[in-house]
Design an enzyme around this catalytic site. Structure first.
Site, PDB file in Angstrom:
ATOM      1  N   HIS A   1     -38.204  55.993  18.922  1.00 14.47           N
ATOM      2  CA  HIS A   1     -39.038  55.992  17.760  1.00 14.47           C
ATOM      3  C   HIS A   1     -39.597  57.209  17.416  1.00 14.47           C
ATOM      4  CE1 HIS A   1     -39.577  51.685  16.677  1.00 14.47           C
ATOM      5  NE2 HIS A   1     -38.925  51.506  17.861  1.00 14.47           N
TER       6      HIS A   1
ATOM      7  N   ASP B   1     -45.344  56.976  15.814  1.00 11.86           N
ATOM      8  CA  ASP B   1     -44.105  55.933  15.509  1.00 11.86           C
ATOM      9  C   ASP B   1     -43.094  57.010  14.930  1.00 11.86           C
ATOM     10  OD1 ASP B   1     -41.993  54.017  15.389  1.00 11.86           O
ATOM     11  OD2 ASP B   1     -43.442  52.664  16.214  1.00 11.86           O
TER      12      ASP B   1
ATOM     13  N   GLU C   1     -36.986  49.969  22.210  1.00 12.64           N
ATOM     14  CA  GLU C   1     -35.782  50.175  21.315  1.00 12.64           C
ATOM     15  C   GLU C   1     -35.208  51.558  21.008  1.00 12.64           C
ATOM     16  OE1 GLU C   1     -36.772  47.034  18.055  1.00 12.64           O
ATOM     17  OE2 GLU C   1     -38.145  48.743  17.619  1.00 12.64           O
TER      18      GLU C   1
HETATM   19  C1  TNX Z   1     -40.399  45.981  16.646  1.00 13.15           C
HETATM   20  S1  TNX Z   1     -42.144  45.453  18.855  1.00 13.15           S
HETATM   21  C2  TNX Z   1     -41.065  46.818  17.142  1.00 13.15           C
HETATM   22  C3  TNX Z   1     -41.945  47.768  16.065  1.00 13.15           C
HETATM   23  C4  TNX Z   1     -41.835  47.140  14.812  1.00 13.15           C
HETATM   24  C5  TNX Z   1     -41.837  45.639  14.831  1.00 13.15           C
HETATM   25  C6  TNX Z   1     -41.788  44.663  13.752  1.00 13.15           C
HETATM   26  C7  TNX Z   1     -41.992  46.739  19.076  1.00 13.15           C
HETATM   27  C8  TNX Z   1     -42.058  47.318  20.678  1.00 13.15           C
HETATM   28  N1  TNX Z   1     -41.118  47.497  18.328  1.00 13.15           N
HETATM   29  O1  TNX Z   1     -41.278  48.925  16.232  1.00 13.15           O
HETATM   30  O2  TNX Z   1     -42.618  47.464  13.860  1.00 13.15           O
HETATM   31  O3  TNX Z   1     -40.831  44.906  15.583  1.00 13.15           O
HETATM   32  O4  TNX Z   1     -42.332  43.213  14.021  1.00 13.15           O
END
Ligand code: TNX
Length: 767
Positions: A276, A199, A336
């Site tokens: 990420h 990440d 994201e």
């Molecule tokens: C969203 S769920 C994210 C993570 C974070 C998390 C915290 C997802 C695919 N991405 O990067 O850690 O929320 O709840």
């Protein structure tokens, strides 16, 4: 004297037993098997000298598990068909049992034998996990006098994907803990370990062709007072700051994958792309986008989609990943993805024009490239549901992490899907509303909410439901610095997950589960697991009886525990406090202090709740400033219902008013002498939630013409940096005693240029 609660528990046990005519002896197995038919009497007694009869070495994982559970090194004999030696454990394959899938089994226990049959080795293994729960949790105390109750259990899972995820990027977890984690999964009959290895703030797996990824990317500078992702920087040789991090060598990864395979767990690795990935660009800055002046654009954590070198690096990484992980599915992240860089990068712009893409389609281009790449190597791509934006390859598999309400639409897209539904299966969210909970991600997923989750949404056609592979819960470790904390967030919710994933549809029963958890907690204790007490913490519900002008107080714990309370401000303990048996009434405000005990052990610190019966309790309120839909709670009535929202503004008990002043008027049932009004407010400036700039109180004789009686001005200057601390207070406006029936309150919001401002209010306390 027999306690009412104990008595009720007896009744429940009697009723459950009476309804299940075939199950005269209650057993507590989690996840609940398909069929349990225990005999009325009889038991199989065994010891270290009891033979274990097996067919071939593929049965060894089940046998070694049995030995581990019983703490016995069993003498195994092979293919002794006549099984003359009795009593004996007899393990056998029975291909007639194919209908139970490879994972199902039939466990038949009599006085003479324990017969364990399955179509494959995995089923045998799960039968032994069931045996674990038929034995006492504290096996050492039995001094080798072991026995299993006679009966037959037939079992098979509901879903083929029963997953548990762990983020080791935000916080690194050592190899030994990963093995324990795998054992925990196996114990709950889960079969996928989704290992989030990469990440934005840490790369955790050795890649031989690109050693910088871990030489540099596995270590970060520790920055006191900042969260690890704030101003993230990798640590390099010579840096003076303390360093934090770690990674798994390929040898360690092989060891873990093999360890998991012996427990029938597939390890699905995740290598995040194209977002990420901040850490990658601190190792290789040239893989990010360049702006029009040719400078690398920092910050968005996204690979440049027009630079073939980024694709090449990822292919080389994946080549090594495929060598290490036999899993059919390879997770490529995809969540994201911040597309700002692509929109500011002339090369990405050119590519988008040439191909006729928008930014979403450019993302699909990136994802589909790896879908093809993996397919050509005989594997399948899986990614977070955002990969469906744009034009996703039909062969890609989706992992859904949105709210429950969106799961149906996700399935209708027609991709094979795993549901890791964010509203229920995010184990980084809070487990209770108690202020004792350690800091967690904002959401709320207590045990019962997890348990009640039904993964098959209504209104989805059969052809799409066939694409539902199963369910998984996720553990993101932003707020979990160590293993003990991960255990705290995992247990006992993993038990609820296992029932969702395994148990036959429509057979769940919370009361039965609650009772079974008494035994499961004993297993956790015997294994020294740091399970959360959240489900054993008293929660105080206060209901205003409007007619009687009284407060009705109910105390509950999710799991079975005894609750003790005081209302006179004294510290409760089992000696001096009242044992809670039923809801009680209060005629005036009181401080309610509660503790719970389980097996005579106190399960946490005292919970304190103010029950406030003020002069406006139950009064009619008119709200002149509409709250935002998501934060509307019960509308105006919220303000005089004597319910306080506590320290979590997103819990549905707070009214959130955005970018406007708050104004409400109250009509008391008759004129009363009053001398103060307190506005109960919460703030978290970093989230855009502020205390008001001022609060002004007015009274009226007729409900039309109001006179000001008092004002409170906030002396704090509203200035960044905005803190993410949550505060909660009753803002007091004191004035000379006045007799009135009509009150109005106005709270001004602070106007800030750079952001929207919320006022959050849950009660108007009039005294
Ligand atoms: C969203 S769920 C994210 C993570 C974070 C998390 C915290 C997802 C695919 N991405 O990067 O850690 O929320 O709840």
């Amino acid at each position: 004297m027999i306690k009412l609660k104990t008595f009720l528990t007896y009744i429940i046990i009697l009723l459950t037993t009476a309804c299940q005519t075939k199950e005269p002896r209650a057993v507590a197995i989690i996840p609940e098997p398909l069929q349990v038919a225990m005999s009325e009497t009889g038991a199989f007694e065994f010891s270290a000298s009891t033979p274990v009869i097996v067919e071939d070495s593929s049965m060894l994982p089940a046998i070694s598990l049995l030995g581990e559970i019983c703490q016995i090194d069993f003498q195994t004999s092979w293919k002794v068909k006549d099984a003359a030696a009795q009593p004996a454990f007899i393990f056998a394959y029975d291909h007639q049992l194919d209908s139970l899938s490879n994972e199902g089994y039939v466990l038949n226990i009599t006085d003479e034998t324990v017969s364990i049959k399955a179509a494959g080795p995995q089923g045998l293994f799960y039968a032994v996990e069931t045996i674990r729960q038929l034995l006492p949790a504290d096996i050492k105390s039995t001094q080798n006098e072991l026995s299993l109750p006679a009966g037959t259990i037939t079992d098979r899972p509901r879903f083929e994907w029963r997953g548990m995820h762990l983020d080791v990027s935000r916080h690194f977890m050592p190899k030994e803990f990963i093995k324990k984690y795998i054992d925990y999964l196996a114990m709950h009959k889960l079969n996928v370990f989704h290992w989030h290895l990469v990440d934005g703030i840490g790369w955790r797996i050795e890649i031989k062709s690109h050693p910088e990824l871990t030489d540099i990317g596995a270590w970060r500078k520790v920055k006191p007072d900042l969260m690890p992702w704030q101003e993230f920087e990798v640590w390099r040789e010579g840096d003076k700051e303390e360093k934090y991090g770690g990674f798994y060598t390929q040898e360690e990864v092989r060891e873990i994958v093999a360890y998991a395979a012996e427990r029938f767990i597939t390890v699905v690795p995740e290598i995040e792309l194209p977002g990420h990935s901040e850490v990658v660009f601190q190792c290789y800055p040239h893989l990010t986008c360049k702006d029009a002046s040719g400078n690398y654009i920092k910050g968005s954590g996204v690979y440049c989609a027009s630079n073939p070198k980024g694709y090449q690096l990822l292919e080389e990484v994946l080549d090594e990943i495929l060598q290490l992980f036999p899993s059919e599915y390879i997770h490529i992240g995809g969540d994201e993805v911040n597309k700002t860089n692509w929109n500011n990068c002339p090369d990405c712009q050119k590519m988008m024009r040439r191909k006729g893409y928008d930014a979403y389609e450019l993302q699909s281009h990136f994802i589909n490239h790896f879908d093809t790449y993996l397919k050509n190597k005989g594997r399948r791509l899986i990614g977070w549901h955002e990969i469906m934006e744009g034009e996703l390859s039909p062969t890609a598999t989706v992992m859904y992490w949105g709210a429950e309400s969106g799961a149906a639409d996700c399935l209708k897209e027609g991709h094979p899907t795993v549901l890791t539904t964010g509203s229920h299966l995010y184990f980084d969210h809070y487990q209770s509303l108690s202020p004792q909970e350690p800091k967690a991600f904002g959401g709320y997923a207590p045990l019962k909410k997890v348990y009640d989750y039904e993964p098959v949404p209504a209104g989805v056609e059969q052809k799409h439901l066939e694409q539902l592979l199963g369910v998984q819960a996720n553990i993101w470790t932003e707020y979990m610095p160590n293993e003990k904390h991960v255990e705290y967030m995992l247990f006992p919710r993993i038990a609820a997950l296992s029932e969702i994933a395994w148990q036959a549809p429509n057979t769940k029963n919370w009361l039965h589960f609650r009772q079974k958890m008494n035994q499961m907690l004993k297993h956790y204790e015997a294994m020294d697991i740091n399970y959360a007490y959240s489900a054993l913490r008293p929660s105080v519900q206060i209901e205003l009886l409007r007619e009687q002008k009284q407060l009705k107080v109910s105390l509950t714990t999710e799991l079975d525990a005894d609750i003790y309370y005081t209302t006179d401000g004294s510290e409760p303990n089992p000696e001096n406090a009242t044992l809670y048996e039923q809801p009680f009434l209060l005629n005036e405000s009181a401080t309610i202090k509660t503790i719970a005990t389980k097996d005579e052990q106190v399960t946490g610190k005292t919970e304190i709740k103010e029950a406030i019966l003020h002069k406006a309790a139950g009064a009619t309120v008119t709200l002149h400033s509409a709250p935002e839909g998501k934060y509307a709670s019960s509308g105006a009535a919220t303000l005089t219902d004597t319910q306080f929202g506590g320290d979590k503004w997103g819990n549905g008990k707070w009214l959130g008013i955005l970018n406007k002043d708050f104004e409400a008027s109250i009509e008391l049932s008759e004129a009363q002498a009053i001398s103060s009004l307190k506005l109960s407010c919460i703030e978290e400036n970093g989230a855009g939630i502020f205390y008001p700039a001022s609060v002004e109180v007015f009274v009226s004789d007729n409900g039309k013409d109001y006179q000001p009686v008092g004002v409170w001005e906030n002396s704090v200057r509203y200035q960044p940096p905005w803190s993410s601390t949550v505060n909660n207070t009753h803002i007091p406006v004191n004035f000379e005693t006045v007799k009135t029936q009509f009150i109005k309150v106005k709270a001004k919001y602070p106007k800030l240029k750079e952001m929207g401002v919320f006022l959050f209010i849950d009660e108007i306390v009039v005294e």
